[in-house]
Design a protein around this motif. Sequence first.
Motif, PDB file in Angstrom:
ATOM      1  N   TYR A  17     -30.901  36.916 -15.286  1.00  0.00           N
ATOM      2  CA  TYR A  17     -30.956  37.671 -14.036  1.00  0.00           C
ATOM      3  C   TYR A  17     -30.101  37.002 -12.966  1.00  0.00           C
ATOM      4  CZ  TYR A  17     -32.432  40.252 -10.006  1.00  0.00           C
ATOM      5  OH  TYR A  17     -32.414  41.023  -8.871  1.00  0.00           O
ATOM      6  N   VAL A  18     -30.273  35.697 -12.809  1.00  0.00           N
ATOM      7  CA  VAL A  18     -29.502  34.952 -11.804  1.00  0.00           C
ATOM      8  C   VAL A  18     -28.009  35.091 -12.102  1.00  0.00           C
ATOM      9  CG1 VAL A  18     -28.973  32.643 -10.921  1.00  0.00           C
ATOM     10  CG2 VAL A  18     -31.359  33.336 -11.226  1.00  0.00           C
ATOM     11  N   VAL A  28     -29.917  34.710  -5.172  1.00  0.00           N
ATOM     12  CA  VAL A  28     -31.142  35.492  -5.294  1.00  0.00           C
ATOM     13  C   VAL A  28     -32.347  34.586  -5.078  1.00  0.00           C
ATOM     14  CG1 VAL A  28     -30.208  37.312  -6.755  1.00  0.00           C
ATOM     15  CG2 VAL A  28     -31.088  35.260  -7.813  1.00  0.00           C
ATOM     16  N   GLY A  29     -33.385  35.159  -4.478  1.00  0.00           N
ATOM     17  CA  GLY A  29     -34.589  34.411  -4.171  1.00  0.00           C
ATOM     18  C   GLY A  29     -35.624  34.485  -5.280  1.00  0.00           C
ATOM     19  N   PHE A  67     -31.054  31.011  -5.587  1.00  0.00           N
ATOM     20  CA  PHE A  67     -30.556  30.526  -6.863  1.00  0.00           C
ATOM     21  C   PHE A  67     -29.264  31.244  -7.212  1.00  0.00           C
ATOM     22  CE2 PHE A  67     -35.096  29.864  -6.780  1.00  0.00           C
ATOM     23  CZ  PHE A  67     -35.198  28.546  -7.195  1.00  0.00           C
ATOM     24  N   PHE A  68     -28.375  30.514  -7.907  1.00  0.00           N
ATOM     25  CA  PHE A  68     -27.105  31.111  -8.299  1.00  0.00           C
ATOM     26  C   PHE A  68     -26.556  30.418  -9.532  1.00  0.00           C
ATOM     27  CE2 PHE A  68     -26.223  27.730  -5.316  1.00  0.00           C
ATOM     28  CZ  PHE A  68     -25.072  27.108  -5.791  1.00  0.00           C
ATOM     29  N   ALA A  69     -25.618  31.095 -10.163  1.00  0.00           N
ATOM     30  CA  ALA A  69     -24.944  30.560 -11.336  1.00  0.00           C
ATOM     31  C   ALA A  69     -23.464  30.438 -11.016  1.00  0.00           C
ATOM     32  CB  ALA A  69     -25.149  31.486 -12.530  1.00  0.00           C
ATOM     33  N   ASP A  70     -22.871  29.317 -11.400  1.00  0.00           N
ATOM     34  CA  ASP A  70     -21.442  29.152 -11.180  1.00  0.00           C
ATOM     35  C   ASP A  70     -20.677  29.470 -12.468  1.00  0.00           C
ATOM     36  OD1 ASP A  70     -21.829  26.925 -12.818  1.00  0.00           O
ATOM     37  OD2 ASP A  70     -21.616  25.476 -11.192  1.00  0.00           O
TER      38      ASP A  70
END
Length: 146
Positions: A17-18, A28-29, A67-70
Amino acid sequence: MGIFSKTCEYAMRAVFYVASNTADGSRVGLKEIAAEIDSPEHFLAKILQDLCRKGIIDSAKGPNGGFFADAKTMTRPLSDIVSAVDGDAIFTGCGLGLSQCSEINPCPLHAEFKKVRNQITHMLTTTTIGQFNKQLLNGKISLKKT
């Protein structure tokens, strides 16, 4: 019933999801993630903190935090999530849970379970976190149980 622990299932769904919702640089929280993957918030908070500590995803504090993805996260194999949460037992363990199962001292399921375990290992090590983004965003696959 899945092959992963409940913690690992939530972790994988949360990471998917993230990853699919932060490719544009947004964040996103916790509440949003929990609602979108049908996870208890308190339990998910601990999972996400652990994933951040282990470098699977990232987080930022503050009013624009979350939250995040790089780019590096997107290329990581699913096996990284499984190992971070459940350890490596799924890649090496015995189908009956015996500690001494081996080629020399096999359990009754050893030969057949080894084939299945090798297929699972192959899938988890060759599939990346980012591979599902397009399908998730198009609604072709889901992160919720129906």
